[in-house]
Structures are given as C-alpha cells and as structure tokens.
Design a protein around this motif. Structure first.
Motif, short mmCIF file in Angstrom:
data_model
loop_
_atom_site.label_atom_id
_atom_site.label_comp_id
_atom_site.label_asym_id
_atom_site.label_seq_id
_atom_site.Cartn_x
_atom_site.Cartn_y
_atom_site.Cartn_z
N ALA A 1 0.91 8.06 1.72
CA ALA A 1 1.89 7.15 1.60
C ALA A 1 1.17 5.90 1.18
O ALA A 1 1.25 4.96 -0.06
N ARG A 2 0.23 6.15 2.16
CA ARG A 2 -0.38 4.07 2.45
C ARG A 2 -0.92 4.03 0.75
O ARG A 2 -0.77 3.09 0.84
N SER A 3 -1.80 5.07 0.58
CA SER A 3 -3.30 4.61 -0.06
C SER A 3 -2.14 4.44 -1.87
O SER A 3 -2.29 3.31 -2.50
N SER B 1 1.89 4.91 9.26
CA SER B 1 0.03 5.59 8.72
C SER B 1 -1.22 4.77 9.67
O SER B 1 -1.85 4.77 9.68
N ALA C 1 4.34 5.23 5.07
CA ALA C 1 3.06 4.54 4.98
C ALA C 1 2.60 2.88 6.19
O ALA C 1 1.36 3.34 6.32
#
Length: 297
Positions: free
Chosen positions: A93-95, A50, A47
């Motif tokens: 993954a960030r979301s 990104s 995350a």
C-alpha cells in the motif's frame, strides 16, 4: 409642527438568511462519499502504518515457512518465499500510494498549467498545446514504461514518469475546456474591461472556479494511477523486488493459482478496494461540489 413619523419603508430590513447546510453536514449524509472516504482512509492508514510497524519484515525470506495457512502468527498466511502476506499488503500500500501521489502531482502540475495557458492565449498557442496532447495520447502508460525501461531500466521511477506523462493530456483537455467556459462569463468580461491582464484573470477568476472540477478529476486519476502501477509492476516494469507491491504480489502468485489461489485474491482485493474507494469518493465530491446538485440535497 410635529416631527415627521419615520416609516419602516425608509429603513427596510433585509430578511434573515436561512442557515445553509454545511459541506460536512451534507457530506456525512452522502453514501458514496462516506463509503469512498472510509475505503480510501483504510488504504492510506495501511500505508502509514507500514512506515512504523508490520507484523513481520516484508523483506524477510523464510523458505521453511512458505505457503503456510492463516494462523495466529501469520494472519493471512505466507507466500511462496515464506513472507508474511499481511506485511506485504501493508508495505505494498505504501508503494502504491507513493507512486499514485507523485504521478498525479506530475499530471496536475503540467496538465493544469498547459490547459490554463491554452485557454488564456488561444490562437496558435492553444493549437500547439492541444496537438501535443493528442500526440501524448498515442503513448499509454504501459508503452511509455516499456520505452523508458529500455533506456533507464525498470523500476518505481520508471512507472512514476510513465503514469505521470499519461495523466497530462487528460488533465490538459479538462482544464482547457472548463477554463474556456469561465472565460465566457460576464464577470470575466468585466474584469477584462477594467484592465486586468490574462494572467491575473486566470489566477483570480478562472482557476478558483474550476478548482472543484480538478479536485474531483484528481481522485479519479489517482484510481487510474493505482491500476496502472499494479499493471506495470505485474509486467515487471514497475516496482522491483525486494520492494513489495500489489502488482508484484499478483505476478508472484500466478504460478501458485492451483496450489494457493488466495495469494492472488489478497492483492487483487486490495487493488479493488483502493480503486473502488477513490471512484466513490470522486463521485461523492462531484455531487457535493456541484452547486446545482448541492441545492437539490
């Protein structure tokens, strides 16, 4: 007369304490904690990466390059819109991490406060809070998201609020039960006898002694939040396009299961790794922070 001889009995020397095992020393020997920490760090690192770099733009659509197999240009291939799979996984993954952190923070903030108030006040205050928790249990995250989406529309904010609300009763009950056990301890009774108020006892004695339990539970709730976010995004109630999400990737892949089944395998594996890592991390923390289990190791 000669001076009285001093005896070693008059000045007893305390035995030198044995060196205690440090937390990190025990943690590095705990397999569940190490494996869970590695998997969780992998998700967090993805995350974070990104935010500054992805192989391709996760928002760029290239129909001419759709459903490409893995290659040097696209390490895991492309999806039905020509987007790079690795870039979508990193951005997804960030979301997922963002939704999980905020939702668990909401649950911890309200759940811990309500549980501590119920334990300290007792009586009708405790009864109201517990009945409120029972009422909230009747609205799981998916049902809450459906109701919120009908009012405000689907989106990441909807999933955050729905998952956060669903976390509150679990953490309220856990906090209240753990705090009740602390309120019955002798040192708390001594603090009350010395004139300390309920608020001061809660801050100085109750909360520090249940903090380890809350930390362990937070990791477990984080894993549940990731599953809930993926489910809501898959149903179209959570993160909306063009923002990447692992649940959205599963939704997009369901029509391509026979043509390109790996499109569903990649986000499914990412969700499994994240949930498994957090569950193993929670199990490891429980063993390490429990004094009885810590003495056995």
């Amino acid at each position: 007369m000669s001076a009285p001889l001093t005896s070693s009995v008059d000045a007893p020397v305390a035995p030198r304490p044995m060196p205690a095992k440090t937390f990190w020393g025990r943690a590095l020997r705990h397999r569940s904690f190490v494996l869970g920490g590695v998997l969780s760090l992998l998700v967090v690192a993805s995350a974070a990466l990104s935010l500054v770099w992805t192989p391709w733009s996760p928002y760029e659509i290239d129909i001419a390059s759709k459903l490409r197999p893995p290659s040097a240009a696209h390490w895991l291939g492309t999806d039905s819109f020509g987007r790079d799979i690795v870039s979508l996984l990193l951005a997804g993954a960030r979301s997922t991490i963002l939704v999980g952190i905020i939702a668990v923070s909401i649950g911890l903030t309200f759940g811990v406060c309500l549980g501590l108030i119920a334990s300290a006040k007792r009586g009708w205050t405790e009864e109201i809070i517990m009945r409120f928790s029972d009422f909230t249990f009747a609205f799981p995250a998916v049902l809450s998201a459906i109701m919120l989406a009908a009012v405000a529309g689907p989106g990441m904010l909807t999933s955050i609020i729905a998952i956060g609300i669903f976390q509150i009763p679990t953490l309220t009950r856990l906090t209240r039960g753990s705090a009740n056990a602390i309120w019955a301890r002798e040192y708390v009774l001594a603090a009350r006898a010395s004139g300390k108020g309920a608020f001061r006892i809660t801050i100085e004695h109750v909360l520090p002694n249940i903090l380890s339990i809350l930390i362990v539970q937070a990791t477990i709730q984080f894993a549940l939040a990731i599953l809930a976010e993926a489910a809501l995004s898959y149903l179209g109630l959570g993160t909306q396009p063009p923002q990447p999400s692992w649940g959205r990737m599963l939704n997009d892949a369901q029509t391509m299961l026979f043509q390109s089944p790996m499109l569903a395998v990649y986000p499914g594996a990412a969700i499994a790794i994240a949930v498994l890592g957090l569950n193993l991390l929670g199990d490891g923390l429980r063993d390490l922070l429990d004094p009885r289990l810590a003495r056995e190791r």
